[in-house]
Design a protein around this motif. Structure first.
Motif, mmCIF file in Angstrom:
data_model
loop_
_atom_site.group_PDB
_atom_site.id
_atom_site.type_symbol
_atom_site.label_atom_id
_atom_site.label_comp_id
_atom_site.label_asym_id
_atom_site.label_seq_id
_atom_site.Cartn_x
_atom_site.Cartn_y
_atom_site.Cartn_z
ATOM 1 N N GLU A 4 0.833 -1.207 0.000
ATOM 2 C CA GLU A 4 0.000 0.000 0.000
ATOM 3 C C GLU A 4 0.868 1.258 0.000
ATOM 4 O O GLU A 4 0.591 2.204 -0.741
ATOM 5 N N LEU A 5 1.916 1.259 0.794
ATOM 6 C CA LEU A 5 2.818 2.398 0.815
ATOM 7 C C LEU A 5 3.505 2.544 -0.535
ATOM 8 O O LEU A 5 3.626 3.647 -1.070
ATOM 9 N N ALA A 6 3.943 1.440 -1.105
ATOM 10 C CA ALA A 6 4.577 1.469 -2.424
ATOM 11 C C ALA A 6 3.629 2.058 -3.464
ATOM 12 O O ALA A 6 4.022 2.903 -4.280
ATOM 13 N N ARG A 10 4.074 5.643 -5.627
ATOM 14 C CA ARG A 10 3.976 5.626 -7.090
ATOM 15 C C ARG A 10 2.844 6.537 -7.577
ATOM 16 O O ARG A 10 3.021 7.328 -8.503
ATOM 17 N N ALA A 11 1.686 6.432 -6.940
ATOM 18 C CA ALA A 11 0.528 7.233 -7.362
ATOM 19 C C ALA A 11 0.801 8.728 -7.213
ATOM 20 O O ALA A 11 0.482 9.517 -8.110
ATOM 21 N N HIS A 12 1.404 9.130 -6.094
ATOM 22 C CA HIS A 12 1.684 10.553 -5.880
ATOM 23 C C HIS A 12 2.750 11.060 -6.846
ATOM 24 O O HIS A 12 2.667 12.176 -7.345
ATOM 25 N N ARG A 13 3.746 10.223 -7.132
ATOM 26 C CA ARG A 13 4.775 10.615 -8.107
ATOM 27 C C ARG A 13 4.152 10.816 -9.480
ATOM 28 O O ARG A 13 4.404 11.822 -10.147
ATOM 29 N N MET A 18 5.915 13.191 -12.522
ATOM 30 C CA MET A 18 7.353 12.958 -12.427
ATOM 31 C C MET A 18 7.706 11.532 -12.804
ATOM 32 O O MET A 18 6.934 10.602 -12.552
ATOM 33 N N THR A 19 8.888 11.382 -13.381
ATOM 34 C CA THR A 19 9.442 10.053 -13.593
ATOM 35 C C THR A 19 10.150 9.630 -12.306
ATOM 36 O O THR A 19 10.389 10.450 -11.412
ATOM 37 N N GLN A 20 10.502 8.364 -12.228
ATOM 38 C CA GLN A 20 11.265 7.907 -11.073
ATOM 39 C C GLN A 20 12.593 8.657 -10.983
ATOM 40 O O GLN A 20 13.032 9.027 -9.901
ATOM 41 N N GLU A 21 13.209 8.902 -12.122
ATOM 42 C CA GLU A 21 14.487 9.604 -12.145
ATOM 43 C C GLU A 21 14.336 11.046 -11.661
ATOM 44 O O GLU A 21 15.187 11.554 -10.930
ATOM 45 N N GLU A 22 13.259 11.703 -12.057
ATOM 46 C CA GLU A 22 13.029 13.085 -11.619
ATOM 47 C C GLU A 22 12.792 13.154 -10.111
ATOM 48 O O GLU A 22 13.316 14.046 -9.439
ATOM 49 N N LEU A 23 12.015 12.223 -9.583
ATOM 50 C CA LEU A 23 11.782 12.207 -8.140
ATOM 51 C C LEU A 23 13.086 11.923 -7.403
ATOM 52 O O LEU A 23 13.385 12.558 -6.398
ATOM 53 N N ARG A 35 12.813 3.144 -7.264
ATOM 54 C CA ARG A 35 12.319 1.862 -7.785
ATOM 55 C C ARG A 35 12.085 0.869 -6.650
ATOM 56 O O ARG A 35 11.052 0.194 -6.612
ATOM 57 N N LYS A 36 13.047 0.767 -5.739
ATOM 58 C CA LYS A 36 12.935 -0.182 -4.631
ATOM 59 C C LYS A 36 11.705 0.110 -3.777
ATOM 60 O O LYS A 36 10.947 -0.801 -3.439
ATOM 61 N N VAL A 37 11.491 1.369 -3.451
ATOM 62 C CA VAL A 37 10.330 1.745 -2.635
ATOM 63 C C VAL A 37 9.041 1.427 -3.373
ATOM 64 O O VAL A 37 8.097 0.877 -2.799
ATOM 65 N N GLU A 38 8.986 1.753 -4.668
ATOM 66 C CA GLU A 38 7.766 1.497 -5.446
ATOM 67 C C GLU A 38 7.514 0.009 -5.667
ATOM 68 O O GLU A 38 6.408 -0.379 -6.026
#
Length: 68
Positions: A4-6, A10-13, A18-23, A35-38
């Motif tokens: 759920e946290l993951a 992802r949803a908020h990003r 934003m991309t993962q790289e931008e975040l 990536r690991k968190v998501e």
């Protein structure tokens, strides 16, 4: 870390456009950390606090688990 946290991270990003790289750049972490968190991996509390305002939220509360 919970799925759920993951999903919340992802949803908020994505909502912030934003991309993962931008975040990762904005939060001063590596893209691998995002990536690991998501994917449900572990993260330091400080990392979650770094993600929240950069993903469009002033604090980490929207990223946390909802209490039943």
């Amino acid at each position: 870390m919970s799925s759920e946290l993951a999903e919340n991270v992802r949803a908020h990003r994505r909502r912030a456009g934003m991309t993962q790289e931008e975040l990762a750049t904005a939060a001063d972490v590596s893209p691998g950390v995002v990536r690991k968190v998501e994917q449900g991996g572990s993260a330091r509390v400080e990392t979650l606090y770094a993600f929240a305002p950069r993903a469009g939220h002033p604090d980490v509360r929207p990223l946390r688990l909802r209490r039943a």
